[in-house]
Design a protein around this motif. Sequence first.
Motif, PDB file in Angstrom:
ATOM      1  N   GLY A  35       0.812  -1.214   0.000  1.00 43.50           N
ATOM      2  CA  GLY A  35       0.000   0.000   0.000  1.00 43.50           C
ATOM      3  C   GLY A  35       0.846   1.264   0.000  1.00 43.50           C
ATOM      4  N   ASP A 104      -3.598  -4.203  -5.897  1.00 44.63           N
ATOM      5  CA  ASP A 104      -2.775  -4.450  -4.699  1.00 44.63           C
ATOM      6  C   ASP A 104      -3.373  -5.591  -3.869  1.00 44.63           C
ATOM      7  OD1 ASP A 104      -2.282  -2.196  -1.786  1.00 44.63           O
ATOM      8  OD2 ASP A 104      -1.829  -4.324  -2.070  1.00 44.63           O
ATOM      9  N   ARG A 144       1.601  -0.587  12.982  1.00 52.54           N
ATOM     10  CA  ARG A 144       0.871   0.141  11.927  1.00 52.54           C
ATOM     11  C   ARG A 144      -0.197   1.094  12.482  1.00 52.54           C
ATOM     12  NH1 ARG A 144      -1.041  -2.841   6.536  1.00 52.54           N
ATOM     13  NH2 ARG A 144      -1.974  -4.372   7.940  1.00 52.54           N
ATOM     14  N   ARG A 148      -6.745  -1.754  12.245  1.00 57.82           N
ATOM     15  CA  ARG A 148      -7.218  -2.938  11.501  1.00 57.82           C
ATOM     16  C   ARG A 148      -7.399  -4.132  12.433  1.00 57.82           C
ATOM     17  NH1 ARG A 148      -4.366  -3.687   5.665  1.00 57.82           N
ATOM     18  NH2 ARG A 148      -4.675  -5.841   6.305  1.00 57.82           N
TER      19      ARG A 148
END
Length: 209
Positions: A35, A104, A144, A148
């Motif tokens: 990404g 992706d 990150r 998520r």
Amino acid sequence: MGTVVDAANKEANGSIAEKKPTVIFVLGGPGSGKGTQCANIVKHFGYTHLSAGDLLRAEIKSGSENGTMIQNMIKEGKIVPSEVTIKLLQKAIQENGNDKFLIDGFPRNEENRAAFEEVTKIEPEFVLFFDCSEEEMERRLLGRNQGREDDNIETIRKRFNVFLESSLPVVQYYESKGKVRKIDAAKPVEEVFEAVKAVFNAKDEKAAA
Ligand SMILES: Nc1ncnc2c1ncn2[C@@H]1O[C@H](COP(=O)(O)OP(=O)(O)OP(=O)(O)O)[C@@H](O)[C@H]1O
Ligand SMILES: Nc1ccn([C@@H]2O[C@H](COP(=O)(O)O)[C@@H](O)[C@H]2O)c(=O)n1
Ligand SMILES: [Mg+2]
């Protein structure tokens, strides 16, 4: 119902086949930097970035009938049935004015690969493969902080297994066709992008020759 769905699919396939878009598959393990580098390629080379994962997460948010199934599979690091993901990709390509796309995180397994080619009749110009160790990818994913659901050590480990068992064989398939452009993705972001730029500049020079 089947007839209506088939007709819709034919319509989607038809318009995509007519478009004959340039497609580059961007593959690599979870956290390899797909990404991040796609964002750079969009800026420098004018491609449209379609992240299969982002399209699936948007489908969850939309509250569609597939949403719960998709959410459960993402939580387990599993690969969603190809027809679901391909429909989302087809729609995104069809609705976009661009004719060159970075796809992706797709294909993630042989079913994805074969079904995409069969349904869309599109073959990738090449596959950009980000090669990175699990240790480095794990470090990146745990840091990150994008909220998520799959950025937890248990799911990360499952995703690594899925990558090795199902996704790497897809890279090997394209390797056998001489279509893989492998990038050392363990380096800092800027250095990785220097290597990515060289691949796209070479592509443009070849096209101009
Ligand atoms: N070369 C790099 N060096 C250090 N950190 C990086 C590098 N590339 C990306 N990162 C960071 O690592 C994390 C994962 O990057 P990114 O989301 O681009 O990976 P991805 O391959 O798309 O992962 P996923 O398959 O889980 O979506 C992000 O926090 C990103 O900022
Ligand atoms: N072709 C694909 C791509 C993704 N998934 C599911 O989405 C998760 C997140 O993908 P990212 O590329 O954003 O990391 C992935 O782990 C799969 O669960 C899929 O099923 N098929
Ligand atoms: Mg990603």
